[in-house]
Enzyme design. Structure first.
Site, PDB file in Angstrom:
ATOM      1  N   MET A   8      11.839  11.324   2.481  1.00 16.14           N
ATOM      2  CA  MET A   8      11.425  12.402   1.355  1.00 16.14           C
ATOM      3  C   MET A   8      11.141  12.441   0.406  1.00 16.14           C
ATOM      4  O   MET A   8      11.929  12.970  -0.208  1.00 16.14           O
ATOM      5  CB  MET A   8      11.460  13.564   2.761  1.00 16.14           C
ATOM      6  CG  MET A   8      11.757  13.510   4.303  1.00 16.14           C
ATOM      7  SD  MET A   8      12.331  14.243   5.526  1.00 16.14           S
ATOM      8  CE  MET A   8      13.770  14.587   4.384  1.00 16.14           C
ATOM      9  N   CYS A   9       9.361  13.031   0.124  1.00 17.39           N
ATOM     10  CA  CYS A   9       9.817  13.379  -1.467  1.00 17.39           C
ATOM     11  C   CYS A   9      10.560  12.520  -2.376  1.00 17.39           C
ATOM     12  O   CYS A   9      10.387  11.121  -2.668  1.00 17.39           O
ATOM     13  CB  CYS A   9       9.629  15.602  -1.473  1.00 17.39           C
ATOM     14  SG  CYS A   9       9.729  16.136  -2.767  1.00 17.39           S
ATOM     15  N   SER A  10      11.241  12.930  -2.838  1.00 16.62           N
ATOM     16  CA  SER A  10      12.005  12.781  -4.299  1.00 16.62           C
ATOM     17  C   SER A  10      12.898  11.477  -3.422  1.00 16.62           C
ATOM     18  O   SER A  10      13.817  11.215  -4.957  1.00 16.62           O
ATOM     19  CB  SER A  10      12.222  13.408  -5.637  1.00 16.62           C
ATOM     20  OG  SER A  10      13.353  14.334  -4.682  1.00 16.62           O
TER      21      SER A  10
END
Length: 318
Positions: free
Chosen positions: A103-105
């Site tokens: 998720m995301c980074s």
């Protein structure tokens, strides 16, 4: 029962936990406990998020098992690398799982663990370039809100992780359940992974008036011939000089820029749903409906028909 494990590290982004609501309400909609969600960390006990909120976790060991592992990132993935212990756990855990979501980074964690080699992935737009530079064998596609490549799922920002998890629910339980969950959570509609993080028109930012004039002409005349030769004549440059200046100022060839502008306009028209795909293709400069479909799938990973269907179902659920 499908077991979901969230692997949390110190400083994790608190919004990642919001995605657990998607699994929670999938159980509600399905009227059975399809998903069981558990938070893990290397040490167990309390883990503190980036904003200071604390979460209790179970200790992650080699025996910790989940069918899906979710890996949140931190606010600045360039500020620190994952520890050897964290990466070893991720490698071991994912090897025994059906899938993993970065998720995301969190994509950086998966890349550091060697899980993204040769994969199509995305991450937050602010760090997409860094991910590509640090892991050149990973195919980073920043113009997607989430990507599913086999067992690997990655999302852009954490709001996009909601769409990623809804995509997982759709894969597990079907389209109707996923859309009912989206309606329960008062999401506009379940966005397909092909939806862009940013407007392509905003990303093309030339420095000179001549290139800006060429882009303005292209936007206003998408159905016409917009070859480099034609655009060069509009701004009174030779074709060779125009190509060189355009690439220098925008980072794109004139043909690529025109394709992006046409695609974004077509996407907006499809989402509004007022015209047939034949008319949209003609008005935005694609050869025909088939050509529009080919570019849509190649660039966005979803067909125009699927994109329109999701938009209509979202409107109906408001």
């Amino acid at each position: 029962m499908h077991r979901i494990g969230y692997f949390l590290t110190e400083g994790f982004q608190i919004m990642a936990l919001g995605t657990q609501s998607v699994f929670e309400f999938a159980n509600v909609v399905a009227k059975e406990q399809v998903y069981q969600v558990t938070n893990y960390s290397l040490t167990g006990g309390v883990v503190t998020s980036s904003i200071g909120a604390s979460v209790n976790t179970l200790k992650a060991t080699c025996e910790s098992q989940a069918d899906t592992w979710m890996v949140p990132g931190i606010v600045d993935p360039l500020a620190r690398d994952s520890t050897v212990e964290e990466l070893n756990f991720v490698k071991t855990a994912v090897a025994g799982a059906q899938r993993v979501g970065g998720m995301c980074s969190g994509a950086f964690v998966l890349a550091e663990a060697g899980l993204l080699e040769g994969r199509r992935v995305t991450t937050h737009w602010a760090y997409a370039g860094a991910l590509k530079q640090r892991f050149p064998n990973t195919h980073v596609e920043p113009d997607h809100i989430f990507i599913n490549d086999g067992s690997i799922w990655t999302s852009a920002g954490l709001s996009a992780a909601m769409d990623l998890v809804l995509g997982m629910v759709e894969k597990d339980l079907g389209h109707k359940v996923a859309n009912r969950v989206a309606r329960v959570l008062v999401m506009y509609h379940r966005r397909s992974g092909g939806q862009s993080q940013h407007s392509q028109m905003l990303k093309i930012a030339p420095k000179s008036d001549r290139v800006q004039t060429a882009l303005d002409h292209a936007r206003a005349n998408l159905a016409d011939d917009l070859s480099a030769e034609v655009l060069a004549k509009v701004v009174h440059l030779s074709e060779r000089q125009f190509r060189r200046v355009f690439l220098f100022e925008t980072g794109l060839s004139p043909a690529k820029a025109v394709e992006q502008l046409r695609l974004e306009t077509a996407r907006n028209m499809i989402q509004r749903g007022r015209h047939s795909l034949e008319i949209i293709a003609r008005e935005t400069g694609f050869r025909d409906r088939r050509h529009l479909r080919e570019v849509f799938i190649r660039k966005l990973g979803v067909s125009p028909q699927s994109f329109r269907r999701e938009a209509r179902e979202g409107d109906a659920g408001e």
